[in-house]
Write a protein that holds these residues in place. Sequence first.
Motif, short mmCIF file in Angstrom:
data_model
loop_
_atom_site.label_atom_id
_atom_site.label_comp_id
_atom_site.label_asym_id
_atom_site.label_seq_id
_atom_site.Cartn_x
_atom_site.Cartn_y
_atom_site.Cartn_z
N ALA A 236 4.83 -4.07 14.22
CA ALA A 236 5.55 -2.51 14.77
C ALA A 236 6.86 -2.61 15.56
N SER A 237 7.39 -2.88 15.01
CA SER A 237 9.17 -2.65 15.52
C SER A 237 9.91 -1.71 15.09
N SER A 238 10.16 -1.03 16.02
CA SER A 238 11.44 -0.01 16.14
C SER A 238 12.71 -0.31 15.92
N SER A 239 13.82 0.00 15.28
CA SER A 239 15.49 -0.50 15.68
C SER A 239 16.21 0.49 15.73
N THR A 240 17.26 -0.14 15.92
CA THR A 240 18.36 0.17 16.36
C THR A 240 19.87 0.51 15.75
N GLU A 241 19.30 -0.25 14.54
CA GLU A 241 20.31 0.12 13.65
C GLU A 241 20.02 -0.91 11.90
N GLY A 242 19.29 -0.27 11.13
CA GLY A 242 19.34 -0.42 9.51
C GLY A 242 17.46 -0.22 10.06
N SER A 243 16.80 -0.79 9.31
CA SER A 243 15.68 -0.23 8.99
C SER A 243 15.11 -1.49 9.77
N SER A 244 13.79 -0.24 10.53
CA SER A 244 12.98 -1.55 11.11
C SER A 244 11.07 -1.98 10.20
N GLY A 245 10.81 -2.93 10.70
CA GLY A 245 9.48 -3.32 10.89
C GLY A 245 8.92 -2.16 10.13
N TYR A 246 9.07 -0.68 10.75
CA TYR A 246 7.86 0.46 9.87
C TYR A 246 8.57 0.49 8.55
N HIS A 247 9.76 0.54 8.25
CA HIS A 247 10.60 1.69 7.08
C HIS A 247 10.06 0.38 5.90
N ARG A 248 10.21 -0.65 6.73
CA ARG A 248 10.50 -2.09 5.54
C ARG A 248 8.88 -2.38 5.84
N ALA A 249 7.27 -2.07 6.32
CA ALA A 249 6.23 -2.21 5.63
C ALA A 249 5.70 -0.86 4.30
N LEU A 250 6.76 0.44 4.79
CA LEU A 250 5.97 1.43 3.81
C LEU A 250 6.99 0.60 2.83
N GLU A 251 8.23 -0.45 2.92
CA GLU A 251 8.96 -0.26 1.29
C GLU A 251 7.80 -1.52 0.64
N ALA A 252 7.35 -2.00 1.21
CA ALA A 252 6.12 -3.10 0.71
C ALA A 252 4.97 -2.54 0.10
N HIS A 253 4.24 -1.61 1.29
CA HIS A 253 3.48 -0.47 0.20
C HIS A 253 4.47 -0.38 -0.63
N TYR A 254 5.20 0.81 -1.18
CA TYR A 254 5.62 2.07 -1.94
C TYR A 254 5.62 0.81 -3.46
N ASP A 255 6.17 -0.47 -3.10
CA ASP A 255 6.68 -1.48 -3.93
C ASP A 255 5.44 -1.51 -4.52
N GLY A 256 4.16 -2.16 -4.23
CA GLY A 256 2.25 -2.47 -4.58
C GLY A 256 2.11 -3.76 -4.32
N CYS A 257 2.60 -3.69 -3.26
CA CYS A 257 1.80 -4.86 -1.91
C CYS A 257 1.04 -4.25 -1.04
N TRP A 258 -0.03 -4.99 -0.97
CA TRP A 258 -0.91 -4.67 -0.15
C TRP A 258 -0.26 -4.90 1.13
N VAL A 259 -0.52 -4.17 2.33
CA VAL A 259 0.38 -4.30 3.67
C VAL A 259 -0.69 -4.41 4.70
N GLY A 260 -0.37 -4.92 5.65
CA GLY A 260 -1.49 -4.79 6.84
C GLY A 260 -0.87 -5.70 8.41
N SER A 261 -1.72 -6.23 8.75
CA SER A 261 -1.86 -7.17 10.27
C SER A 261 -2.26 -8.28 9.46
N LEU A 262 -1.63 -9.44 10.10
CA LEU A 262 -2.33 -10.61 9.77
C LEU A 262 -3.20 -11.50 9.75
N ASP A 263 -3.66 -10.71 11.64
CA ASP A 263 -5.42 -10.86 11.51
C ASP A 263 -6.31 -10.04 11.36
#
Length: 426
Positions: A236-263
């Motif tokens: 859960a990280s914002s970014s000042t340049e490029g895509s953030s952890g939020y964008h990448r998590a969403l991308e993984a979700h749309y790529d068909g992966c299960w996404v969540g926290s490691l815990d």
Amino acid sequence: MSRISKQGSKSNGNNLLSWAEERMPIMQSIAKRFIKYKPLKGIKIGVALHLEKKTGVLLRALQKGGAEVSASSCNPLTTDDHISAALSEEMDIHAWANQTNDEYYECLKNVMTSQPQLLIDDGCDLIFLAHKKYPEYVKNILGACEETTTGIVRLKAMHKEKALNFPVMAVNNANSKYLFDNRYGTGQSVIEGILSATNTLIAGKNIIVVGYGWCGRGIANRLKGLGAKVFVVETASSSTEGSSGYHRALEAHYDGCWVGSLDEIVHLGDIFISATGNKHAIGIKHMEKMKNGAILANAGHFNNEIDINGLESYSSSSKEILPNVDKYFLNNGKHLVLLSKGRLVNLSQPTGQGHPIEIMDASFAIQALCIEYLVENYQNLKPSVCDVPMSIDNEVAKIALETKEIYLDGLSDEQKKYLQTWQEGT
Ligand code: NAI
């Protein structure tokens, strides 16, 4: 004088180098030009790169361009002894497989004491050592090239603190590098490293990829193709340049992966692969909850992505059951398997061969052309992290396509004009 292992065979090394060179047409064309024009004549280059066959092709090309090369590895486990044996006949080599940390730094030190004028680094250990221990030699350094994401992160931090004393070309950030090397190269070779170390089946396994950057994307998507159920962990990280952890998590979700926290998902994983460039992405609080026999592998640059000290202190004992495959017996009665001592699983010897040859052809073409660019332009560059010129970046992609006999149509004048207009299209 070179320092290498007696385990390597010069003739095996030369065969491996020829195998790679024949499959690196971009490097061949650069080497041909370097032989003719000698753009690096009399320049001393200090190199810290994973010392394997593709790197050997780059080093030979630099030498053909007139450079004097002194090289070590950028990681204690990633030297191919056959390659260092073959190269040591031609240049100054300080590298062998399975080094201790002290031996690794000793080799970097030997490269620095050759007083190079240009550096090529992967992960910034050599550049960092130069600034920390050899200020008298730094004065003579015209510039450097950095190969990987983690190195760029460290260099930007150095520059921010005004601690960087020469220009460094951000080779990693060239499109012709990270789009292919980090994604397809790491994607394929990390899986190859895990498979050749374990002989395990991917289909049907729950595989948790930690970090969905360029490397993580490549690994996850290739695993899906082999039938794994892929889980992605992002931050859960914002970014000042490029895509953030939020964008990448969403991308993984749309790529068909299960996404969540490691815990949340840690108890499901059969294999864990970290590719974050961050410390303790897999911590002991996660390892305590893992399945018996789960396999841990790291694809990120440093061996701190998996908390190995934590793993050691939470284990009653550990045993190397195969070369660079360690079984840890945990205090909770389960065991975990750690590959490559937590170092880059795709490059650590004896099972890692690194990225496919074609991928490194483009990455090392960027390196060679950036070294030439530095020789011609260092006087105009300030100490900072410099972008690779688009002319070099485009040229490498163009030649890579041409070597595959893929030719594209250009835009017509009318189309070029159209793309510059703000009027309604007619
Ligand atoms: P990147 O910056 O594109 O991606 C890293 C991702 O990890 C980001 O999406 C970030 O949000 C995420 N992340 C950071 N901390 C995290 C945490 N604690 N938990 C979950 N996610 C986290 O970087 P890239 O290019 O993918 O490189 C990753 C690492 O791999 C670097 O260390 C790089 O140097 C290395 N690398 C290794 C190669 C190899 O051959 N094994 C080749 C190229 C890069």
